[in-house]
Design an enzyme around this catalytic site. Structure first.
Site, PDB file in Angstrom:
ATOM      1  CG  ASP A 551      -8.656 -17.242  19.614  1.00 24.41           C
ATOM      2  OD1 ASP A 551      -9.009 -15.919  18.527  1.00 24.41           O
ATOM      3  OD2 ASP A 551      -8.819 -18.088  19.468  1.00 24.41           O
ATOM      4  CD  GLU A 560      -7.449  -6.110  10.428  1.00 25.38           C
ATOM      5  OE1 GLU A 560      -7.136  -5.555  11.161  1.00 25.38           O
ATOM      6  OE2 GLU A 560      -8.173  -6.298   9.396  1.00 25.38           O
TER       7      GLU A 560
HETATM    8  O1  G3I Z   1       8.102   0.055   6.210  1.00 26.18           O
HETATM    9  C1  G3I Z   1       8.687  -1.087   7.364  1.00 26.18           C
HETATM   10  C2  G3I Z   1      10.253  -1.514   6.915  1.00 26.18           C
HETATM   11  O2  G3I Z   1      10.701  -0.450   6.744  1.00 26.18           O
HETATM   12  C3  G3I Z   1      10.671  -2.860   8.456  1.00 26.18           C
HETATM   13  O3  G3I Z   1      11.830  -3.098   7.976  1.00 26.18           O
HETATM   14  C4  G3I Z   1       9.306  -3.261   8.365  1.00 26.18           C
HETATM   15  C5  G3I Z   1       9.660  -4.027   9.539  1.00 26.18           C
HETATM   16  O4  G3I Z   1       8.766  -4.721  10.313  1.00 26.18           O
HETATM   17  O5  G3I Z   1       8.161  -2.228   8.860  1.00 26.18           O
HETATM   18  C6  G3I Z   1       7.602  -2.041   7.984  1.00 26.18           C
HETATM   19  O6  G3I Z   1       6.405  -2.023   8.103  1.00 26.18           O
HETATM   20  C7  G3I Z   1       5.578  -2.232   8.381  1.00 26.18           C
HETATM   21  C8  G3I Z   1       3.920  -1.959   7.396  1.00 26.18           C
HETATM   22  O7  G3I Z   1       3.454  -2.827   7.530  1.00 26.18           O
HETATM   23  C9  G3I Z   1       5.367  -2.560   5.915  1.00 26.18           C
HETATM   24  O8  G3I Z   1       5.012  -3.695   5.841  1.00 26.18           O
HETATM   25  C10 G3I Z   1       4.464  -2.045  10.125  1.00 26.18           C
HETATM   26  O9  G3I Z   1       5.549  -1.908  10.706  1.00 26.18           O
HETATM   27  C11 G3I Z   1       3.635  -2.394   9.568  1.00 26.18           C
HETATM   28  O10 G3I Z   1       2.924  -1.427  11.101  1.00 26.18           O
HETATM   29  C12 G3I Z   1       2.656  -2.447   8.480  1.00 26.18           C
HETATM   30  O11 G3I Z   1       1.677  -2.782   8.888  1.00 26.18           O
HETATM   31  C13 G3I Z   1       0.445  -3.444   8.357  1.00 26.18           C
HETATM   32  C14 G3I Z   1      -0.648  -2.492   9.392  1.00 26.18           C
HETATM   33  O12 G3I Z   1      -1.952  -2.194   7.566  1.00 26.18           O
HETATM   34  C15 G3I Z   1      -0.802  -1.157   9.836  1.00 26.18           C
HETATM   35  O13 G3I Z   1      -0.555  -0.380   8.490  1.00 26.18           O
HETATM   36  C16 G3I Z   1      -0.192  -3.996   7.307  1.00 26.18           C
HETATM   37  O14 G3I Z   1       1.432  -4.722   6.638  1.00 26.18           O
HETATM   38  C17 G3I Z   1      -1.529  -4.246   6.928  1.00 26.18           C
HETATM   39  O15 G3I Z   1      -1.317  -5.708   6.471  1.00 26.18           O
HETATM   40  C18 G3I Z   1      -2.271  -3.772   7.876  1.00 26.18           C
HETATM   41  O16 G3I Z   1      -3.283  -3.854   6.708  1.00 26.18           O
HETATM   42  C19 G3I Z   1      -4.565  -2.939   7.510  1.00 26.18           C
HETATM   43  C20 G3I Z   1      -5.029  -2.008   6.447  1.00 26.18           C
HETATM   44  O17 G3I Z   1      -4.510  -0.898   7.010  1.00 26.18           O
HETATM   45  C21 G3I Z   1      -6.464  -1.944   7.121  1.00 26.18           C
HETATM   46  N1  G3I Z   1      -7.113  -3.019   6.914  1.00 26.18           N
HETATM   47  C22 G3I Z   1      -7.185  -4.344   7.193  1.00 26.18           C
HETATM   48  C23 G3I Z   1      -5.400  -4.704   7.034  1.00 26.18           C
HETATM   49  C24 G3I Z   1      -5.257  -5.865   8.320  1.00 26.18           C
HETATM   50  O18 G3I Z   1      -4.756  -5.595   9.179  1.00 26.18           O
HETATM   51  O1  9MR Z   2     -10.094  -2.705  12.699  1.00 28.94           O
HETATM   52  C1  9MR Z   2      -9.004  -1.743  11.605  1.00 28.94           C
HETATM   53  C2  9MR Z   2      -7.857  -3.140  11.195  1.00 28.94           C
HETATM   54  O2  9MR Z   2      -9.103  -3.882  10.786  1.00 28.94           O
HETATM   55  C3  9MR Z   2      -6.718  -2.554  11.099  1.00 28.94           C
HETATM   56  O3  9MR Z   2      -6.286  -3.387  10.598  1.00 28.94           O
HETATM   57  C4  9MR Z   2      -5.753  -1.651  11.961  1.00 28.94           C
HETATM   58  C5  9MR Z   2      -5.119  -1.285  12.678  1.00 28.94           C
HETATM   59  O4  9MR Z   2      -4.898   0.185  10.983  1.00 28.94           O
HETATM   60  O5  9MR Z   2      -7.194  -0.744  13.260  1.00 28.94           O
HETATM   61  C6  9MR Z   2      -8.012  -1.227  13.613  1.00 28.94           C
HETATM   62  O6  9MR Z   2      -8.674  -0.216  14.394  1.00 28.94           O
HETATM   63  C7  9MR Z   2      -8.555   0.363  15.722  1.00 28.94           C
HETATM   64  C8  9MR Z   2      -8.153   1.201  15.189  1.00 28.94           C
HETATM   65  O7  9MR Z   2      -6.475   1.215  14.550  1.00 28.94           O
HETATM   66  C9  9MR Z   2      -7.360   2.280  16.415  1.00 28.94           C
HETATM   67  N1  9MR Z   2      -9.262   1.654  16.989  1.00 28.94           N
HETATM   68  C10 9MR Z   2     -10.291   0.550  17.607  1.00 28.94           C
HETATM   69  C11 9MR Z   2     -10.001   0.327  16.341  1.00 28.94           C
HETATM   70  C12 9MR Z   2     -10.351  -1.389  15.828  1.00 28.94           C
HETATM   71  O8  9MR Z   2     -10.117  -2.426  17.224  1.00 28.94           O
END
Ligand code: G3I
Ligand code: 9MR
Length: 582
Positions: A551, A560
Site C-alpha cells: 500500500d 494503481e
Molecule cells: O505479453 C506478456 C505475455 O506474453 C506473458 O505471458 C505475460 C506474463 O505476465 O506478460 C505479458 O505482458 C504483460 C502485459 O501487461 C500484458 O498483460 C507485461 O508483463 C506487463 O508488464 C504489462 O502490464 C501492463 C502495464 O500497463 C505496463 O505496460 C498492464 O497490463 C496494464 O494494465 C498497464 O496499464 C497502465 C497503462 O499502461 C497506463 N495507465 C495505467 C495503467 C494501469 O497500470
Molecule cells: O504513473 C504511471 C502509471 O500510470 C503507469 O501504469 C506506469 C507504467 O507505465 O508508469 C507510471 O509512471 C511512472 C513512469 O513509468 C516512470 N517514472 C515514474 C512514473 C510515476 O511513478
C-alpha cells in the site's frame, strides 16, 4: 454508508500498530496457535454461499457468534487444510452459513475472532454505487462540485479541446501538427491519459452489467450530476466516455487514434495543474476494432434511450461500421510506441480476438451474415478477458443474445464455448484450498481485476445453466477481493475494514485529503514488481504471487487503480446482487 468498523493505515497495520478496535478485536493478528480467519469484509447476502478461510495447518472447530450480544448462533468444523500455492500458505475452509440477516464474527479456540461481517440483503449495494461513482471522479474536462464529490471536490483539468496530431497519427486529412478537439472521457488510471484500447473492455464490462442486470440499475441514485433524469446512471456515466471515444475517430477514413496523451506521464499533481501538451498518438487496428465493438454494442444499448440521446444510436452504428472497414483495410497496424512518447502503450500484436469481438457485436447489431462469417474465421476458444485478450467478450455477448444467432447449432456452440471456460474456472475453484479460481500465474499486473473477470465468467456459467456452483464460485472471487485473501485487505478504497490508503492515483496523492478517492480497486498482488526501479522506498513484503502487494503510492505495478479493473467490480457486484436468490 459503507460498512466499516475502523479505518487504519495498512502500513501501520502490518506493523501491528493500528489504532481503533480492529486489533483489539484481533482481526489483524493470528491467534495463540496461528489460526487466522480471512473473510469478505462487506459480508454476505442472506442467500450467498458464506465461506471463510482459516489460515493454519489444521482443521478447527469454530463458532459463529452474534456481534451484537455474543450469542453463539452456529457451530462448525473447518475442512482439512491444504497448501494454497499462490501464497505458499495452508488454508482450511469454514462454511459459515446459512445465516439470517445480522452481524457476526467467527471465533474458535486458539484463534482471534474474525472481523465482524454483516449478512444483509443490500450487502453490496453501497459497493456497487461506489464502484460506478468512481468513474464520475475520473471525468476529464469537468470540475467535480462539492454536492457530488464531497471532500474530493476539484477543478476541471485537461479540456482536450486543443489536441495535436502526432506524426505517428497523421493522415491525409489531418497531417501532423493539426489541432483537433476530443474533450471528456475518463482518465485511464492513476495517470491522466486516455487510451482507446483500455476503454474497449471497460465499456463492454459496464454496458454488459446494464444489459444483463437492468433491474439493478434502474432508479439507482449514485449521486452523479445526471442522477434523477430519465436514464439509468450507468448509461449517463458511460456516455461521458462514449462521447469522447467518438471523437477519437479520424473522420477522413474511419481510422481510430490509439490514445490521447502527453508525451510523458504527469507528476503527482491535481488535474488542473497538469497542463502539458496533449497529442493524438498512433492509429491502430486494435483501437479501431475495440472502438467498432464498443460503438456497435452502445448503439444496441442506447437504442432504448433514443429520446434522451437523439440520433446517437445511428451515429454509433455508422462509426462502428467505418472503423470496421478501416480495420479490414489495415489488419495489422500494430501499435508501436514512438520514441518520443513515454505514456502507457497498451500494445497488442495478436488481433484475432479483437476482430472476433467486433464482428460479434456488429453481427448482433445488424444481423449481417458477413459479420457472422468474420466472427467464425477469427474466433478461438475464449479465455478470461483482459484489455489485450477480448475474445471472450464477443462470445459472452452472443450467448446473452442467443435468439439473434443464425440457428440452434450456433446457439449450442456459443453456449458450450462460454460454459467450457466457466467450467474450467469452477474446477479450479473446487480444487483450491483457498476456494478461489486464482492460480499462481493469474497474479499479473492488475490481479484484482483478473479475479473479478474470472468471477464475471463464472456468472455467465450461472446465467447459462443455473448450476449453483457457478454462483458460489463467483461469490468467492468477490470474497477474495474484499478480504478473503492472505493479506487480509479489502482492495477497494473506502469499502472494508482494512482498505488501501495510498493508491498510485494522482488525485488521491495530490488533493491533501487523507482518504483516497473512494470506490477504486487497487491493482493487487503482482510478483513481477516492475516498479522497483522507480520506487526506492518500496519494499514488497514477499515475492509470493498472492502476497506481492504494498500500500504505497509509488507502487504502480501493485497499487494503481484503472478503469478496466473497476468495471468488472461493477459487473460482479451487480451480478451477485441480482442473481443471488433471497
Ligand atoms: O505479453 C506478456 C505475455 O506474453 C506473458 O505471458 C505475460 C506474463 O505476465 O506478460 C505479458 O505482458 C504483460 C502485459 O501487461 C500484458 O498483460 C507485461 O508483463 C506487463 O508488464 C504489462 O502490464 C501492463 C502495464 O500497463 C505496463 O505496460 C498492464 O497490463 C496494464 O494494465 C498497464 O496499464 C497502465 C497503462 O499502461 C497506463 N495507465 C495505467 C495503467 C494501469 O497500470
Ligand atoms: O504513473 C504511471 C502509471 O500510470 C503507469 O501504469 C506506469 C507504467 O507505465 O508508469 C507510471 O509512471 C511512472 C513512469 O513509468 C516512470 N517514472 C515514474 C512514473 C510515476 O511513478
Amino acid at each position: 454508508m459503507p460498512f466499516r468498523l475502523v479505518r487504519c493505515s495498512l502500513a501501520a497495520l502490518f506493523a501491528f500498530a493500528c489504532s481503533g478496535d480492529v486489533l483489539a478485536a484481533g482481526a489483524g493478528t493470528p491467534g495463540a496457535d496461528g489460526g487466522h480467519a480471512r473473510l469478505n469484509q462487506l459480508g454476505f447476502l442472506p442467500g450467498s454461499r458464506m465461506l471463510a478461510v482459516i489460515e493454519g495447518d489444521r482443521a478447527r472447530a469454530f463458532e459463529i457468534v452474534s456481534d451484537v450480544d455474543g450469542a453463539v448462533v452456529r457451530r462448525g468444523q473447518s475442512a482439512p487444510p491444504g497448501t494454497w500455492a499462490p501464497a505458499g500458505r495452508e488454508a482450511s475452509i469454514a462454511e459459515l452459513g446459512p445465516l439470517p440477516p445480522g452481524r457476526y464474527r467467527l471465533q474458535g479456540a486458539g484463534m482471534a475472532p474474525s472481523d465482524p461481517f454483516p449478512v444483509d440483503a443490500q450487502a453490496y449495494a453501497a459497493l456497487l454505487d461506489a464502484s460506478l461513482k468512481a468513474f464520475y471522479f475520473h471525468r476529464a474536462g469537468s470540475p467535480l462540485d462539492a454536492a457530488h464529490a464531497g471532500m474530493h471536490v476539484r477543478a476541471a483539468g485537461h479540456p482536450d479541446t486543443d489536441v495535436e496530431i502526432h506524426a505517428s497519427a497523421a493522415s491525409p486529412g489531418r497531417p501532423a501538427g493539426t489541432v483537433v478537439s476530443a474533450p471528456g472521457g475518463w482518465y485511464d488510471a492513476g495517470d491522466y491519459n486516455k487510451y482507446v484500447v483500455n476503454s474497449g473492455i471497460t465499456m463492454w464490462s459496464l454496458l454488459s452489467a446494464y444489459e444483463h442486470f437492468p433491474q439493478v440499475f434502474r432508479g439507482r441514485d449514485t449521486g452523479i450530476p445526471e442522477s434523477g433524469d430519465a436514464v439509468p446512471d450507468l448509461l449517463d456515466e458511460a456516455w461521458w466516455n462514449l462521447r469522447w471515444m467518438l471523437a477519437m475517430q479520424d473522420p477522413g477514413d474511419g481510422g481510430v487514434y490509439h490514445k490521447l496523451t502527453n508525451l510523458r506521464f504527469d507528476g503527482a499533481v491535481m488535474p488542473d495543474q497538469a497542463t502539458a501538451r496533449r497529442y493524438m498518438v498512433g492509429r491502430s487496428t486494435a483501437a479501431a476494432l475495440d472502438f467498432a465493438a464498443v460503438m456497435a454494442m452502445a448503439s444496441r444499448v442506447y437504442a432504448g434511450y433514443e429520446a434522451r440521446f437523439p440520433g446517437v444510436p445511428a451515429r454509433m452504428r455508422a462509426a462502428a461500421e467505418s472503423a470496421w472497414r478501416w480495420a479490414q483495410a489495415h489488419p495489422d497496424a500494430v501499435y508501436r510506441q514512438p520514441p518520443d512518447v513515454h505514456t502507457g502503450a497498451y500494445g497488442d500484436a495478436r488481433l484475432d480476438d479483437e476482430f472476433a469481438w467486433a464482428a460479434a457485436e456488429l453481427f448482433l447489431l445488424t444481423g449481417d451474415a458477413a459479420y457472422w462469417r468474420a466472427f467464425e474465421s477469427h474466433a478461438a476458444a475464449p479465455d478470461v478477458p483482459s484489455w489485450a485478450n477480448v475474445g471472450a467478450l464477443g462470445w459472452i455477448s452472443l450467448a446473452a443474445h442467443g435468439g439473434r444467432l443464425p440457428g440452434a447449432a450456433e446457439r449450442e456452440r456459443v453456449s458450450q464455448a462460454v460454459e467450457g471456460l466457466a467450467g474450467r474456472l469452477a474446477g479450479q475453484w473446487r480444487q483450491s484450498p483457498w476456494r478461489v479460481a486464482m492460480q499462481p500465474e493469474d497474479f499479473v499486473w492488475g490481479s484484482s481485476a483478473m479475479a473479478l473477470n474470472q468471477g464475471l465468467v463464472l456468472l455467465q456459467g450461472y446465467r447459462l445453466t443455473r448450476q449453483r456452483d457457478y454462483l458460489d464460485a463467483a461469490q468467492s472471487q468477490l470474497d477474495y477481493v474484499l478480504g478473503r485473501n492472505p493479506l487480509g485487505v479489502s482492495f477497494v478504497t473506502g469499502y472494508g475494514v482494512r482498505t488501501p490508503m495510498h493508491v498510485h492515483h494522482r488525485p488521491s496523492q495530490a488533493d491533501g485529503v487523507a482518504e483516497p478517492v473512494p470506490g477504486w480497486l487497487s491493482g493487487g498482488p503482482n510478483p513481477r514488481q516492475q516498479d522497483l526501479g522507480d520506487c526506492k522506498d518500496v519494499t514488497y513484503p514477499s515475492k509470493a504471487p498472492a502476497l506481492s502487494w504494498i500500500d504505497h503510492d509509488c507502487s504502480y505495478a501493485s497499487n494503481e487503480v484503472a478503469i478496466n479493473w473497476n468495471a468488472p467490480l461493477v459487473y460482479v457486484a451487480a451480478g451477485l446482487q441480482a442473481l443471488t436468490p433471497p
